[in-house]
Enzyme design. Structure first.
Site, PDB file in Angstrom:
ATOM      1  N   ASN A   7       0.850  -1.192   0.000  1.00 49.04           N
ATOM      2  CA  ASN A   7       0.000   0.000   0.000  1.00 49.04           C
ATOM      3  C   ASN A   7       0.889   1.247   0.000  1.00 49.04           C
ATOM      4  O   ASN A   7       1.724   1.421   0.884  1.00 49.04           O
ATOM      5  CB  ASN A   7      -0.906  -0.016   1.235  1.00 49.04           C
ATOM      6  N   HIS A  10       0.933   6.109   2.128  1.00 50.00           N
ATOM      7  CA  HIS A  10       1.730   6.986   2.982  1.00 50.00           C
ATOM      8  C   HIS A  10       2.772   7.787   2.205  1.00 50.00           C
ATOM      9  O   HIS A  10       3.235   8.827   2.682  1.00 50.00           O
ATOM     10  CB  HIS A  10       2.385   6.178   4.102  1.00 50.00           C
ATOM     11  N   ARG A  18       3.056  18.881   1.933  1.00 52.87           N
ATOM     12  CA  ARG A  18       3.555  20.123   1.337  1.00 52.87           C
ATOM     13  C   ARG A  18       2.674  20.608   0.199  1.00 52.87           C
ATOM     14  O   ARG A  18       2.853  21.725  -0.290  1.00 52.87           O
ATOM     15  CB  ARG A  18       4.981  19.910   0.822  1.00 52.87           C
ATOM     16  N   HIS A  43      -5.584   3.654  -1.790  1.00 52.25           N
ATOM     17  CA  HIS A  43      -6.936   3.961  -1.312  1.00 52.25           C
ATOM     18  C   HIS A  43      -7.311   5.371  -1.753  1.00 52.25           C
ATOM     19  O   HIS A  43      -6.744   6.352  -1.275  1.00 52.25           O
ATOM     20  CB  HIS A  43      -6.970   3.850   0.221  1.00 52.25           C
ATOM     21  N   ARG A  45      -9.573   7.995  -1.146  1.00 50.40           N
ATOM     22  CA  ARG A  45     -10.575   8.411  -0.165  1.00 50.40           C
ATOM     23  C   ARG A  45     -11.453   9.536  -0.713  1.00 50.40           C
ATOM     24  O   ARG A  45     -11.043  10.290  -1.596  1.00 50.40           O
ATOM     25  CB  ARG A  45      -9.891   8.887   1.117  1.00 50.40           C
ATOM     26  N   ARG A  49      -7.375  12.803   0.924  1.00 54.03           N
ATOM     27  CA  ARG A  49      -6.350  13.235   1.888  1.00 54.03           C
ATOM     28  C   ARG A  49      -4.949  12.788   1.489  1.00 54.03           C
ATOM     29  O   ARG A  49      -3.969  13.372   1.943  1.00 54.03           O
ATOM     30  CB  ARG A  49      -6.671  12.725   3.291  1.00 54.03           C
ATOM     31  N   GLU A  70      -8.393   0.433  -3.205  1.00 47.60           N
ATOM     32  CA  GLU A  70      -9.273   0.435  -2.046  1.00 47.60           C
ATOM     33  C   GLU A  70     -10.232   1.601  -2.189  1.00 47.60           C
ATOM     34  O   GLU A  70      -9.820   2.709  -2.550  1.00 47.60           O
ATOM     35  CB  GLU A  70      -8.470   0.561  -0.751  1.00 47.60           C
ATOM     36  N   THR A 101      -8.269   3.223   8.355  1.00 49.41           N
ATOM     37  CA  THR A 101      -9.478   2.403   8.364  1.00 49.41           C
ATOM     38  C   THR A 101      -9.582   1.644   9.681  1.00 49.41           C
ATOM     39  O   THR A 101      -8.697   0.877  10.036  1.00 49.41           O
ATOM     40  CB  THR A 101      -9.461   1.411   7.190  1.00 49.41           C
ATOM     41  N   GLU A 151     -10.895  -9.776   2.300  1.00 50.31           N
ATOM     42  CA  GLU A 151      -9.662  -9.425   3.002  1.00 50.31           C
ATOM     43  C   GLU A 151     -10.012  -9.284   4.477  1.00 50.31           C
ATOM     44  O   GLU A 151     -10.837  -8.443   4.840  1.00 50.31           O
ATOM     45  CB  GLU A 151      -9.058  -8.130   2.470  1.00 50.31           C
ATOM     46  N   HIS A 191      -3.901  -4.938   7.549  1.00 43.33           N
ATOM     47  CA  HIS A 191      -4.089  -3.837   8.499  1.00 43.33           C
ATOM     48  C   HIS A 191      -3.262  -4.079   9.763  1.00 43.33           C
ATOM     49  O   HIS A 191      -3.491  -5.029  10.509  1.00 43.33           O
ATOM     50  CB  HIS A 191      -5.549  -3.611   8.912  1.00 43.33           C
TER      51      HIS A 191
END
Length: 242
Positions: A7, A10, A18, A43, A45, A49, A70, A101, A151, A191
């Site tokens: 994933n 991040h 920034r 993901h 969203r 974000r 996702e 999540t 999952e 997760h």
């Protein structure tokens, strides 16, 4: 061998801090694939974000392994997924104020809507997975709407493992993985998995894929992204050989 999905959310979180261009999650995906991972997870969203629309468009064009998007069942997100057409869509719950999540999708409560979204994605040639708690009733509900892949949410196990109280949570995941497999489902998990607790989950018979993000990105700060991916894959491989 259990597959590894990385994933890259991040990476996008760091970029959005920034509001500029670096680091690029699309480049991160390429490096993860070069290190040998089996799929790329992102993901999209509702509040955008971290991962942006631009990212999933480019990931669809550049990912050479398997692109797993996702997503919530919100109409706007579903519409975007149908436009981009990832290899797989993993339906997850989503709350605006959550940091990450927090639990599995409540298939029982949202059965009709999840079924409708799943059917529209499948009709577009997109494989569908449901991100759910390791709970028999949720698995039964997923089975009822014809879900082929689930999952299992490993968050409770990961939190308990950190306090050395994870045996019951692990037993539940193992039992529910077997139950879902007996119902003909492909079982993935994710997760909170990291370099300490992944070994246990990777040893579960029939586990297909582990999706891991935060731990790999955190490790990458110190050793580099390719090395972090390779170290995680080594753990999974070790678990398969034991």
């Amino acid at each position: 061998m259990v597959k590894l999905g990385v994933n890259i959310d991040h990476i996008a979180t760091l970029r959005q801090a920034r509001g500029e261009f670096d680091p690029d999650p699309v480049l991160a995906a390429r490096l993860c694939e070069q290190a040998g991972c089996n799929s790329i997870v992102a993901h999209l969203r509702e509040d955008r974000r971290h991962i942006q629309d631009r990212d999933i468009v480019l990931l669809r064009k550049t990912v050479k392994t398997h692109f797993n998007l996702e997503m919530s069942i919100e109409p706007g997100i579903v519409k975007r997924a149908l436009e981009v057409r990832p290899d797989q869509a993993t339906l997850v719950p989503e709350r605006r104020k959550e940091i990450t999540t927090e639990g599995g999708l409540d298939v029982i409560r949202h059965l009709k809507k999840i079924k409708k979204v799943s059917q529209s994605l499948l009709a577009a040639g997109i494989d569908v997975s449901l991100f759910i708690a390791p709970d028999k009733k949720q698995i039964d509900a997923a089975y009822l709407i014809g879900t082929k892949t689930i999952e299992l949410h490993t968050g409770a196990f990961a939190r308990a493992f950190a306090s050395r109280l994870g045996l019951d949570e692990f037993a539940q995941i193992k039992m529910m993985a077997l139950y879902a497999q007996q119902r003909g489902m492909k079982v993935n998990a994710g997760h909170g998995l990291n370099y300490e607790n992944t070994y246990c989950i990777a040893r579960i018979k029939g586990m297909a894929e582990l999706n891991i993000g935060h731990a790999i990105m955190s490790r990458a700060v110190f050793v580099g992204l390719k090395q972090a991916v390779r170290e995680m894959m080594a753990i999974i491989k070790m678990a398969q050989g034991s």
